[in-house]
Design a protein around this motif. Structure first.
Motif, mmCIF file in Angstrom:
data_model
loop_
_atom_site.group_PDB
_atom_site.id
_atom_site.type_symbol
_atom_site.label_atom_id
_atom_site.label_comp_id
_atom_site.label_asym_id
_atom_site.label_seq_id
_atom_site.Cartn_x
_atom_site.Cartn_y
_atom_site.Cartn_z
ATOM 1 N N ALA A 83 42.668 37.738 31.943
ATOM 2 C CA ALA A 83 41.499 37.226 32.644
ATOM 3 C C ALA A 83 40.295 38.073 32.208
ATOM 4 C CB ALA A 83 41.711 37.314 34.157
ATOM 5 N N PRO A 84 39.097 37.708 32.624
ATOM 6 C CA PRO A 84 37.922 38.526 32.294
ATOM 7 C C PRO A 84 37.880 39.779 33.172
ATOM 8 C CG PRO A 84 37.253 36.654 33.625
ATOM 9 C CD PRO A 84 38.704 36.448 33.304
ATOM 10 N N PHE A 85 38.759 40.734 32.874
ATOM 11 C CA PHE A 85 38.934 41.913 33.712
ATOM 12 C C PHE A 85 37.673 42.784 33.736
ATOM 13 C CE2 PHE A 85 43.408 41.298 32.085
ATOM 14 C CZ PHE A 85 43.942 40.864 33.284
ATOM 15 N N THR A 86 37.273 43.184 34.941
ATOM 16 C CA THR A 86 36.207 44.172 35.100
ATOM 17 C C THR A 86 36.844 45.550 35.256
ATOM 18 O OG1 THR A 86 36.208 44.023 37.516
ATOM 19 C CG2 THR A 86 34.806 42.450 36.317
ATOM 20 N N GLU A 87 36.019 46.582 35.274
ATOM 21 C CA GLU A 87 36.544 47.926 35.500
ATOM 22 C C GLU A 87 37.241 48.016 36.856
ATOM 23 O OE1 GLU A 87 33.542 50.864 34.988
ATOM 24 O OE2 GLU A 87 33.205 50.395 32.862
ATOM 25 N N GLN A 88 36.698 47.311 37.851
ATOM 26 C CA GLN A 88 37.315 47.316 39.180
ATOM 27 C C GLN A 88 38.687 46.645 39.145
ATOM 28 O OE1 GLN A 88 34.187 46.368 38.526
ATOM 29 N NE2 GLN A 88 32.999 47.987 39.526
ATOM 30 N N ALA A 91 42.316 48.308 39.981
ATOM 31 C CA ALA A 91 43.233 47.740 40.975
ATOM 32 C C ALA A 91 44.628 47.584 40.389
ATOM 33 C CB ALA A 91 42.702 46.388 41.451
ATOM 34 N N ILE A 92 44.719 47.169 39.139
ATOM 35 C CA ILE A 92 46.014 47.033 38.479
ATOM 36 C C ILE A 92 46.687 48.391 38.364
ATOM 37 C CG2 ILE A 92 47.146 46.451 36.287
ATOM 38 C CD1 ILE A 92 44.990 44.226 35.984
ATOM 39 N N ARG A 93 45.928 49.410 37.992
ATOM 40 C CA ARG A 93 46.499 50.751 37.830
ATOM 41 C C ARG A 93 46.921 51.354 39.165
ATOM 42 N NH1 ARG A 93 46.271 52.491 32.746
ATOM 43 N NH2 ARG A 93 44.757 51.578 31.297
ATOM 44 N N ARG A 94 46.270 50.959 40.249
ATOM 45 C CA ARG A 94 46.705 51.428 41.570
ATOM 46 C C ARG A 94 48.067 50.843 41.917
ATOM 47 N NH1 ARG A 94 41.204 50.718 42.986
ATOM 48 N NH2 ARG A 94 41.649 48.650 43.861
ATOM 49 N N PHE A 95 48.316 49.633 41.453
ATOM 50 C CA PHE A 95 49.597 48.979 41.737
ATOM 51 C C PHE A 95 50.728 49.619 40.934
ATOM 52 C CE2 PHE A 95 52.667 45.428 41.193
ATOM 53 C CZ PHE A 95 52.936 45.190 42.523
ATOM 54 N N GLY A 96 50.435 50.066 39.740
ATOM 55 C CA GLY A 96 51.425 50.713 38.892
ATOM 56 C C GLY A 96 50.868 50.943 37.501
ATOM 57 N N MET A 155 34.570 35.750 42.664
ATOM 58 C CA MET A 155 35.220 36.832 43.408
ATOM 59 C C MET A 155 36.720 36.787 43.151
ATOM 60 S SD MET A 155 35.188 37.601 47.499
ATOM 61 C CE MET A 155 36.137 38.942 48.195
ATOM 62 N N VAL A 156 37.323 37.943 42.895
ATOM 63 C CA VAL A 156 38.750 38.035 42.617
ATOM 64 C C VAL A 156 39.505 38.244 43.923
ATOM 65 C CG1 VAL A 156 40.538 39.304 41.392
ATOM 66 C CG2 VAL A 156 38.300 38.983 40.340
ATOM 67 N N ASN A 157 40.535 37.421 44.144
ATOM 68 C CA ASN A 157 41.377 37.568 45.321
ATOM 69 C C ASN A 157 42.662 38.280 44.952
ATOM 70 O OD1 ASN A 157 39.650 36.100 47.099
ATOM 71 N ND2 ASN A 157 40.388 34.193 46.203
ATOM 72 N N GLU A 158 43.056 39.265 45.744
ATOM 73 C CA GLU A 158 44.322 39.965 45.536
ATOM 74 C C GLU A 158 45.259 39.626 46.680
ATOM 75 O OE1 GLU A 158 43.803 44.150 44.996
ATOM 76 O OE2 GLU A 158 42.052 43.908 43.695
ATOM 77 N N HIS A 159 46.511 39.350 46.334
ATOM 78 C CA HIS A 159 47.480 38.939 47.349
ATOM 79 C C HIS A 159 48.843 39.515 46.997
ATOM 80 C CE1 HIS A 159 49.693 36.692 50.259
ATOM 81 N NE2 HIS A 159 50.214 35.841 49.396
ATOM 82 N N ARG A 160 49.439 40.288 47.892
ATOM 83 C CA ARG A 160 50.760 40.851 47.671
ATOM 84 C C ARG A 160 51.820 39.803 47.993
ATOM 85 N NH1 ARG A 160 52.820 46.270 47.631
ATOM 86 N NH2 ARG A 160 50.672 46.849 47.150
ATOM 87 N N ILE A 161 52.544 39.374 46.980
ATOM 88 C CA ILE A 161 53.591 38.370 47.149
ATOM 89 C C ILE A 161 54.873 39.010 47.681
ATOM 90 C CG2 ILE A 161 54.978 36.617 45.967
ATOM 91 C CD1 ILE A 161 52.045 35.927 46.088
ATOM 92 N N ALA A 162 55.189 40.185 47.181
ATOM 93 C CA ALA A 162 56.365 40.949 47.576
ATOM 94 C C ALA A 162 56.055 42.411 47.303
ATOM 95 C CB ALA A 162 57.603 40.489 46.807
ATOM 96 N N ASP A 163 56.982 43.311 47.652
ATOM 97 C CA ASP A 163 56.724 44.735 47.451
ATOM 98 C C ASP A 163 56.333 45.053 46.014
ATOM 99 O OD1 ASP A 163 57.242 45.271 50.074
ATOM 100 O OD2 ASP A 163 59.291 45.986 49.750
ATOM 101 N N ASP A 164 56.945 44.369 45.049
ATOM 102 C CA ASP A 164 56.712 44.683 43.640
ATOM 103 C C ASP A 164 56.042 43.548 42.882
ATOM 104 O OD1 ASP A 164 57.892 47.357 43.487
ATOM 105 O OD2 ASP A 164 59.775 46.344 43.963
#
Length: 222
Positions: free
Chosen positions: A45-50, A54-59, A1-10
């Motif tokens: 990393a072994p990126f999935t479509e999801q 998620a990366i594209r949603r960030f920028g 399972m991939v964990n996403e964590h916002r470290i700072a605004d950017d």
């Protein structure tokens, strides 16, 4: 399972499972966003479509980056996930992986005033650190390891007694013995690193240091 964590605004951290020697060392992918919304994708990393979504949603992905020759495991997956953007890496990375890359140094002019790149001299594997100025975030590869306090069992034994990190943070014994080849040049790079005004530190494996990171690094380097 991939964990996403916002470290700072950017700055966004995506942590992927990565097991070896019976231990999940995690593989961290750090997203560094520029003022214009484009994103530097630090590490692969072994990126999935999801994951890609998620990366594209960030920028908007602008660059794919590897900061050390050691991180070639998912180069082909990274290139496949983002075939349209520049792939920046240290010299000889393309030779080792068979994936075409461009030099990480000098960094793109689009990064001027936003992201600095510091080469770690005196060390094999040609590692580089990236400093995201606006968020005061330093991103490294294998220079430092940072494990959580709840580490236990075999992983804890490995970290404390084989990596020789009694405080669960620092430069591993393997790095000190097999990667550092010129101690004086390495020390100069560490002084240059400590001259950066960073508050946060993201490592390639396990957890970031989100407060007072420079002090933590200074203690480890002693």
């Amino acid at each position: 399972m991939v964990n996403e964590h916002r470290i700072a605004d950017d700055v966004m951290l995506m942590s992927f499972p990565w097991r070896t020697l019976g231990i999940d060392f995690r593989r961290n992918v750090t997203l560094l966003r520029l003022a214009d919304g484009r994103v530097v994708v630090h590490s692969t990393a072994p990126f999935t479509e999801q994951d890609i979504a998620a990366i594209r949603r960030f920028g908007e992905p602008g660059w794919l980056v590897e900061a050390t020759l050691m991180h070639d495991t998912f180069a082909k997956e990274g290139r496949k996930a983002f075939p349209e953007i520049p792939y920046l890496a240290p010299g000889d990375f393309a030779t080792a992986t068979g994936v075409q890359t461009e030099s990480l140094l000098p960094p793109p002019r689009d990064w001027d005033g936003e992201i600095d790149v510091l080469r770690i001299d005196g060390a094999r594997m040609n590692e580089h650190a990236l400093f995201h100025r606006r968020s005061r975030t330093l991103v490294v590869a294998d220079l430092f390891f940072s494990f959580p306090e709840e580490t236990s069992g075999w992983p804890l034994f490995f970290v404390r007694h084989l990596m020789r990190l009694p405080r669960l943070f620092g430069i591993s014994a393997f790095y000190r013995l097999f990667v550092i080849r010129d101690k004086e040049a390495f020390a100069r790079s560490m002084n240059a690193l400590l001259a950066l005004d960073f508050e946060r530190l993201v490592v390639a494996h396990w957890q970031p240091v989100e407060r007072d990171a420079k002090r933590v690094v200074e203690q480890a380097l002693r």
